[in-house]
Design a protein around this motif. Structure first.
Motif, PDB file in Angstrom:
ATOM      1  N   LEU A 158      -5.938   4.739  -0.368  1.00 20.48           N
ATOM      2  CA  LEU A 158      -4.678   4.091   0.009  1.00 20.48           C
ATOM      3  C   LEU A 158      -4.221   4.529   1.397  1.00 20.48           C
ATOM      4  CD1 LEU A 158      -2.732   4.242  -3.374  1.00 20.48           C
ATOM      5  CD2 LEU A 158      -3.622   2.197  -2.241  1.00 20.48           C
ATOM      6  N   LEU A 159      -4.413   5.802   1.714  1.00 25.35           N
ATOM      7  CA  LEU A 159      -4.064   6.277   3.058  1.00 25.35           C
ATOM      8  C   LEU A 159      -4.916   5.584   4.115  1.00 25.35           C
ATOM      9  CD1 LEU A 159      -3.479  10.120   2.549  1.00 25.35           C
ATOM     10  CD2 LEU A 159      -1.803   8.419   3.280  1.00 25.35           C
ATOM     11  N   GLU A 160      -6.221   5.460   3.841  1.00 29.39           N
ATOM     12  CA  GLU A 160      -7.113   4.798   4.794  1.00 29.39           C
ATOM     13  C   GLU A 160      -6.746   3.332   4.954  1.00 29.39           C
ATOM     14  OE1 GLU A 160     -10.060   4.195   7.546  1.00 29.39           O
ATOM     15  OE2 GLU A 160      -9.195   6.045   6.741  1.00 29.39           O
ATOM     16  N   LYS A 161      -6.424   2.683   3.829  1.00 26.74           N
ATOM     17  CA  LYS A 161      -6.025   1.275   3.899  1.00 26.74           C
ATOM     18  C   LYS A 161      -4.734   1.107   4.689  1.00 26.74           C
ATOM     19  CE  LYS A 161      -4.959  -2.729   1.012  1.00 26.74           C
ATOM     20  NZ  LYS A 161      -4.778  -3.240  -0.381  1.00 26.74           N
ATOM     21  N   ARG A 162      -3.793   2.033   4.448  1.00 27.45           N
ATOM     22  CA  ARG A 162      -2.534   1.954   5.198  1.00 27.45           C
ATOM     23  C   ARG A 162      -2.754   2.195   6.679  1.00 27.45           C
ATOM     24  NH1 ARG A 162       2.274   6.143   4.024  1.00 27.45           N
ATOM     25  NH2 ARG A 162       0.741   7.456   5.101  1.00 27.45           N
ATOM     26  N   ARG A 163      -3.655   3.115   6.998  1.00 26.93           N
ATOM     27  CA  ARG A 163      -3.954   3.372   8.414  1.00 26.93           C
ATOM     28  C   ARG A 163      -4.581   2.145   9.074  1.00 26.93           C
ATOM     29  NH1 ARG A 163      -8.068   4.422  11.375  1.00 26.93           N
ATOM     30  NH2 ARG A 163      -9.492   4.377   9.584  1.00 26.93           N
ATOM     31  N   GLN A 164      -5.518   1.484   8.371  1.00 26.90           N
ATOM     32  CA  GLN A 164      -6.134   0.290   8.927  1.00 26.90           C
ATOM     33  C   GLN A 164      -5.115  -0.828   9.112  1.00 26.90           C
ATOM     34  OE1 GLN A 164      -9.340  -0.743   6.321  1.00 26.90           O
ATOM     35  NE2 GLN A 164     -10.616   1.038   6.885  1.00 26.90           N
TER      36      GLN A 164
ATOM     37  N   GLN B 175      -4.035  -2.693  12.534  1.00 22.89           N
ATOM     38  CA  GLN B 175      -4.020  -4.140  12.696  1.00 22.89           C
ATOM     39  C   GLN B 175      -2.642  -4.639  13.133  1.00 22.89           C
ATOM     40  OE1 GLN B 175      -5.381  -5.886   9.029  1.00 22.89           O
ATOM     41  NE2 GLN B 175      -7.458  -5.048   9.206  1.00 22.89           N
ATOM     42  N   GLN B 176      -1.613  -4.090  12.528  1.00 30.82           N
ATOM     43  CA  GLN B 176      -0.260  -4.507  12.899  1.00 30.82           C
ATOM     44  C   GLN B 176       0.044  -4.145  14.344  1.00 30.82           C
ATOM     45  OE1 GLN B 176       2.851  -2.790  10.530  1.00 30.82           O
ATOM     46  NE2 GLN B 176       4.294  -4.428  11.018  1.00 30.82           N
ATOM     47  N   ASP B 177      -0.363  -2.973  14.780  1.00 27.70           N
ATOM     48  CA  ASP B 177      -0.145  -2.582  16.174  1.00 27.70           C
ATOM     49  C   ASP B 177      -0.878  -3.515  17.120  1.00 27.70           C
ATOM     50  OD1 ASP B 177       1.399  -0.517  15.266  1.00 27.70           O
ATOM     51  OD2 ASP B 177      -0.203   1.001  15.407  1.00 27.70           O
ATOM     52  N   GLU B 178      -2.115  -3.878  16.742  1.00 27.04           N
ATOM     53  CA  GLU B 178      -2.892  -4.761  17.619  1.00 27.04           C
ATOM     54  C   GLU B 178      -2.259  -6.158  17.667  1.00 27.04           C
ATOM     55  OE1 GLU B 178      -7.552  -5.973  18.428  1.00 27.04           O
ATOM     56  OE2 GLU B 178      -7.037  -4.459  16.936  1.00 27.04           O
ATOM     57  N   ILE B 179      -1.814  -6.644  16.516  1.00 25.82           N
ATOM     58  CA  ILE B 179      -1.162  -7.958  16.508  1.00 25.82           C
ATOM     59  C   ILE B 179       0.115  -7.937  17.335  1.00 25.82           C
ATOM     60  CG2 ILE B 179      -0.005  -9.653  15.024  1.00 25.82           C
ATOM     61  CD1 ILE B 179      -1.977  -8.895  12.817  1.00 25.82           C
TER      62      ILE B 179
ATOM     63  N   SER C 260       0.830  -1.210   0.000  1.00 26.45           N
ATOM     64  CA  SER C 260       0.000   0.000   0.000  1.00 26.45           C
ATOM     65  C   SER C 260       0.858   1.251   0.000  1.00 26.45           C
ATOM     66  CB  SER C 260      -0.926  -0.007   1.224  1.00 26.45           C
ATOM     67  OG  SER C 260      -1.788  -1.115   1.186  1.00 26.45           O
ATOM     68  N   GLN C 261       1.970   1.210   0.747  1.00 23.56           N
ATOM     69  CA  GLN C 261       2.863   2.366   0.790  1.00 23.56           C
ATOM     70  C   GLN C 261       3.483   2.619  -0.590  1.00 23.56           C
ATOM     71  OE1 GLN C 261       3.279   4.446   3.264  1.00 23.56           O
ATOM     72  NE2 GLN C 261       4.830   5.696   2.196  1.00 23.56           N
ATOM     73  N   ARG C 262       3.891   1.532  -1.271  1.00 20.28           N
ATOM     74  CA  ARG C 262       4.471   1.699  -2.596  1.00 20.28           C
ATOM     75  C   ARG C 262       3.439   2.224  -3.600  1.00 20.28           C
ATOM     76  NH1 ARG C 262       7.223  -3.152  -1.244  1.00 20.28           N
ATOM     77  NH2 ARG C 262       5.565  -4.367  -2.271  1.00 20.28           N
TER      78      ARG C 262
END
Length: 1142
Positions: A257-263, A267-271, A234-236
């Motif tokens: 894309l910004l919203e997807k990256r934020r989500q 998720q990564q932070d929660e994991i 998503s960042q790329r």
């Protein structure tokens, strides 16, 4: 119990923990019942089909309603049923979406049942109680009547259960990764529960929950890797869209894309929060758990995290745990550490990020090469090999030199791993560089490096072990037999080989031939491969054909070049054993066969060494096979060679028998010829040359006059020995009618008797070498012509059986005492270490020959007493041989074996009395005999019924022997052999109680019959000791029942542990009778009964000690006296007649 630690402090602080052992296991008594019509396991693990169990699940004694637990998960993990875990998890997710609490309740009850717990978590408990309270209640309901639980069972169904359990956890996370994982209920509560269970004192909870938590963490790592990849994509995409011009840039797409990256970031932070909770809540405490299986799980899963998600986990903060655990005391844990590190070092990219870890723990990894467990050492060397490949600069020369000696290890797997390390370090790159200059130059370069390592390291004398170690990785270079031969044949002084290098190179050549054609490791190294596949056998045959093609033309040239060097020639003459000899005829290579035979003849004429002559004889034996078409040529060459030797021998014998004086040259020539003939007689039938008569005359002359030198007598005896064996082979191969009509048996018996008589005379020869040779030949012939000769339908050979006379048996036993059990020879310091080892091997062979005569019923079993009595004194040198003889003779005749042991002890006691005279039983010599008796008693084992009669007769005979000799005049120690009763007492614990009573009565009758009334009143220590060993608690009038003398409950393994510590079958410690009285006072029986039990004991009984076991009883008795002061005087009257026995 967990030894919990923290994650604070230095990244590389040392931390160790203590191990523990669990009690003995008892069979499980669980039942597993699943829905109707499903095949299930019940008590005893036998499958049965339930006809109707509506909606119920039983596991043990508890039944759970289907409203509480639906057997979704059991369908895919329990060994009795099979169902895809994906469909099971999907069905459960549907129920979870309908009702979170009910679905989660089913999940946690699944984990509880997987622990083997009979308790159940109800919906009310889930709503009103904390996790700690739930776990406490489950612990109370666990009802742990067995030390076993599902995860530690090793049968095939339960191994499948473990695999299914782990797979289910992984599938659960995989199916939940897109939505339910982030509902802040399922995984949060599950992690909290598993964390609590992992801290439980119940091992089943701790083990199962740790496995679940670690597998859950591994599944979360996989999800985190996927989220990270999506986020990077998503960042790329965002960067690519943003880099476009304003006219082409899509604002809506950028926002999406910004919203997807934020989500994805959320998720990564929660994991990562969940992973951090598992790591700090479970791993940090359990990686140092006292149970090694739990520690191994933690380390194994951490290795997976580091490999799959190196961005987050391949840091010093996580690596330190693996480094610390390298010091673990358990083999399995150390193996998991090494395998986890292998997965990290196999990648150059990951290895480059581990420099700090490598520098800190490199010393430990190198030290683990010499681990006490060979498989751990193998993995350690493999790890160092990976470090060498991907971080070569981290290993110093000193580190590598710690691995090099392992190529000579006795364990083949360990040696092969070290061989690969050596190859990668020393040979691989250099050989590739040399091969670029040409095939021959590459081969030369490789072997120069190999010989430089072998010679300069000075680690071993035999290159065969080095070849075997390098075979798996350098077989291609070692199979260059043509190149090896050409290197040996080079004559250039500039690039030639030295003598030591030539010896090593020839040994490498022969060892590689043997390795390629046989595939077996050298002697002393194992375990080798026992069964080869068809493909491996085909490869061996192909290699045999290749090396034959290469070396058939070159072998005669090599023998011609090195014909003067006995050591090199002996090695080269082994080559025909690995040839495909049929190629001599099929390949039209007979001219090279003629050259080879000519070289063999030249070697025999030129050399007199034992090894080179034996090699020549074996080479001719291999070539003299009637199946080959060239047999006639080889047979002619052999006959021509033997004719030459026989003619020279006949001429020398005639001169020797007629001459009155022999000069040294004549003696040397005669000895050399006889030596060649005797060695060839071993492998080839020389009967047609009629060597028996001249050899017999020569030996007879040596016995009669003693003028024949030793170097002539020894090969003469050997020739006669092989002549008898070849004659026996002819008789055995003949039909019974031919044996009877031709009188072959009668002739053979006369020859055997005559030769044995001469050998018996040689046992008295002044030369020790002649004596030893006569003993060896006699021990072999007596076994060959023993009664076992007629077995297998060979009754026609009955006349050949030769039984040694009593005089010969005595001489054999006397020779054994003089040459084997002789302290002066063992303590001699005039030889070097190698010479002493050689002499020890010779003595061991002599002893083995004598023991062989006993085992094969040539000598009576009583003759073994001369061997058995030296069991303890010579245990270091001959312990294994004597112990095996004891075991074999016990299987032959148990009663006679026991009498022989008794005879050994009687002989030792008699010898001691003759040397030191009668005295107390505390002398050093007597204590050594008593120690031997204790060792003998252990050989009877725990099976008392099998040894009952033998032991009983042994005790009766021992009692008779003890009172056989009267007491010397003026002696204070009783009959001369009375100390023998103390030796008999070592065997008393093996007796049954009724036999003890009978022997006790027999001892009393013998005392009355053999001792005067005055002597009977004396209390001689041997009699008291033996009587104590025969008296049991019941014989003293004490109540030893469970009610009268309660004993604390022992752990299941305490008895086995004590046997390991004190020795199998060792007599328990003795305790004085007054301690038994004290135990009775403490037992809570009525006072009158207690005092009556004590007062009825006679004074001599109270002073005895009885087997009671161990325990601090004296403080307890003292405490009882303080509580009952009114009894002190009355009890003192009893105890004043006793004696404290330490």
């Amino acid at each position: 119990e967990d030894g919990a630690g923290s994650d604070s402090g230095s990244d590389f602080e040392d931390s160790l923990w203590k191990g523990s052992k669990r009690g003995a296991r008892t069979p499980l008594k669980w039942d597993l019942v699943v829905r109707a019509g499903i095949l299930v396991k019940t008590q005893g693990w036998e499958p049965r089909l339930l006809s109707s169990v509506p909606g119920s699940l039983t596991f043990g004694a508890s039944h759970v309603s289907a409203s509480c637990v639906t057997p979704y998960f059991y369908l895919c993990v329990f060994p009795c049923v099979s169902c895809p875990p994906q469909s099971v998890v999907d069905d459960w997710l549907e129920s979870y979406k309908q009702n979170k609490e009910t679905g989660f309740l089913e999940l946690i009850n699944f984990f509880i049942r997987s622990c083997g717990c009979k308790g159940v978590v109800t919906l009310e408990m889930l709503r009103k109680q904390q996790n700690s309270e739930i776990i406490q209640r489950l612990t109370e309901q666990f009802d742990e009547d067995s030390a076993e639980y599902p995860l530690i069972l090793t049968t095939r169904p339960w191994r499948k259960f473990r695999a299914g359990f782990c797979e289910l956890v992984a599938v659960l996370v995989q199916r939940c990764q897109y939505s339910i994982m982030y509902d802040e209920y399922l995984l949060d509560n599950l992690i909290s529960l598993l964390t609590g269970l992992s801290d439980s004192q119940v091992r089943a909870f701790r083990h199962t929950s740790t496995l679940a938590a670690m597998k859950l963490m591994t599944a979360l790592v996989r999800v985190a890797v996927g989220v990270s990849l999506h986020k990077d994509n998503s960042q790329r995409q965002y960067e690519a869209e943003r880099s476009k011009g304003p006219s082409r840039r899509a604002t809506d797409k950028l926002e999406a894309l910004l919203e997807k990256r934020r989500q994805l970031q959320e998720q990564q932070d929660e994991i990562e929060n969940m992973m951090n909770a598992i790591f700090k809540g479970v791993f940090v405490h359990r990686y140092r758990d006292m149970v090694p299986e739990i520690r191994a799980i933690c380390i194994e899963e951490m290795g997976n995290w580091m490999q799959n998600y190196s961005v987050s986990f391949l840091t010093d903060g996580y690596l330190k745990y693996i480094g610390w655990t390298l010091h673990d005391k358990q083999r399995d844990v150390r193996l998991k550490c090494l395998k986890a590190l292998q997965g990290l070092y196999c990648s150059r990219e990951m290895a480059s990020r581990m420099e700090l870890f490598t520098s800190r723990f490199k010393g430990r990894m190198v030290a683990m090469v010499l681990d006490k467990e060979p498989d751990v050492g193998v993995e350690a060397i493999k790890l160092l090999t990976l470090i060498l490949q991907n971080m070569e600069e981290m290993l110093t020369d000193e580190d590598c030199e710690a691995v090099y000696p392992v190529v000579y290890a006795s364990n083949r797997a360990l040696a092969a791993a070290a061989g690969e390390f050596l190859y990668r370090k020393q040979f691989d790159v250099e050989w590739e560089a040399g091969r670029e200059k040409g095939r021959r130059e590459g081969s030369r370069h490789f072997f120069r490096l190999l010989l430089a390592f072998f010679i300069e390291s000075e680690l071993h004398e035999h290159a065969a072990y080095l070849v075997d170690s390098l075979w798996d990785c350098a077989a291609t270079q070692l199979k260059d037999w043509e190149g090896l031969a050409h290197l040996l044949l080079e004559e250039s002084p500039k690039e030639g080989w030295g003598d030591q290098e030539e010896n090593a190179l020839i040994e490498v050549l022969v060892s590689s031939m043997r390795q390629a054609t046989e595939g077996k490791p050298p002697v002393g190294r194992g375990p080798g491969k026992k069964v080869f596949s068809a493909r491996e056998r085909k490869t061996q045959e192909d290699d045999r054909e290749k090396l034959t093609h290469y070396l058939i033309p070159l072998l005669p040239q090599l023998l011609a070049k090195f014909s003067a060097d006995a050591e090199k020639v002996a090695l080269l003459l082994q080559a025909p054993r690995y040839f495909k000899l049929s190629l001599y005829s099929s390949g039209r290579l007979e001219k090279y066969l003629e050259q080879l035979l000519a070289q063999v003849r030249e070697v025999v004429e030129k050399h007199t060494g034992q090894e080179v002559l034996e090699a020549a004889a074996r080479a001719l034996y291999v070539l003299c096979n009637p199946e080959f078409t060239f047999y006639s040529r080889v047979d002619f060459a052999r006959s021509h060679l033997v004719d030459m030797l026989a003619d020279k021998f006949q001429q020398d014998v005639a001169e020797l028998l007629q001459a009155s004086y022999l000069d040294e040259e004549e003696v040397y020539s005669m000895a050399a010829t006889l030596k060649r003939i005797s060695i060839f007689h071993n492998a080839h039938d020389l009967t047609p040359w009629q060597l028996w008569e001249p050899c017999f005359q020569l030996l007879q002359r040596a016995v009669d006059t003693g003028e024949i030198p030793k170097q002539v007598v020894v090969p003469t005896m050997t020739c006669l020995h092989f002549s008898i064996l070849w004659e026996l082979a002819h008789i055995t191969g003949a039909s019974p009618a031919q044996v009877r009509l031709g009188g072959l048996a009668e002739k053979g018996r006369v020859g055997v008797a005559s030769f044995c008589s001469l050998c018996q005379s040689c046992l008295s020869d002044v030369d020790a070498g002649v004596q030893e040779q006569a003993f060896v030949l006699l021990s072999d012939l007596l076994v060959v012509f023993s009664p076992q000769l007629v077995r297998g339908g060979r009754e026609a050979l009955q006349l050949l059986i030769y039984e040694p006379e009593v005089a010969l048996q005595s001489q054999l036993a006397g020779f054994l005492m003089d040459h084997v059990f002789n302290h002066t020879e063992l303590l001699g310091n005039d030889e070097d270490t190698e010479g002493k080892i050689h002499r020890l091997h010779q003595r061991r062979n002599l002893l083995a020959g004598f023991c062989k005569l006993i085992i094969y019923d040539v000598l009576e079993l009583s003759a073994a007493s001369d061997v058995f009595k030296h069991y303890a004194k010579f245990y270091k040198d001959y312990g294994d041989i004597i112990k095996e003889t004891l075991s074999r003779t016990r299987q032959i005749d148990r009663d006679e074996w026991a009498r022989t042991i008794l005879l050994s002890l009687q002989q030792l006691l008699t010898e001691m009395l003759l040397q030191h005279g009668p005295g107390p039983g505390s002398s050093k010599a007597f204590l050594e005999i008593r120690d031997l008796a204790r060792r003998f008693s252990l050989l009877f084992g725990p099976r008392r019924l099998h040894n009952r009669q033998a032991l009983f007769d042994m005790h009766k005979a021992g009692i008779k022997f003890a009172f056989q000799e009267p007491a010397p005049s003026g002696s204070e120690f009783g009959p001369l052999n009375l100390p023998f009763l103390e030796l008999l007492s070592e065997f008393s614990p093996r007796l049954l109680r009724p036999d003890k009573k009978v022997l006790l009565a027999y001892l009393g009758k013998t005392c009355q019959a053999r001792l005067s009334p005055q002597d009977q009143a004396k209390r001689w220590p041997p009699i008291l000791t033996y009587r104590r060993s025969l008296i049991s608690l019941d014989d003293m009038g004490l109540d030893t029942s469970q009610d009268a003398m309660p004993r604390p409950q022992r752990r299941p393994d305490s008895a086995a542990k004590k046997r390991r510590l004190d020795g199998e079958g060792q007599m328990p410690h003795s305790r004085p009778v007054w301690e038994i009285v004290g135990v009775a006072l403490l037992a809570g029986t009525p006072l009158s009964a207690r005092l009556k039990a004590g007062c009825q004991l006679a004074p001599e009984t109270l002073s005895q000690t009885v087997p009671l076991g161990t325990g601090p009883l004296r403080p307890r008795i003292t405490a009882a006296f303080r509580v009952l002061p009114s009894l002190r005087n009355r009890i003192s009257a009893i105890l004043s007649r006793t004696t404290w026995v330490q």
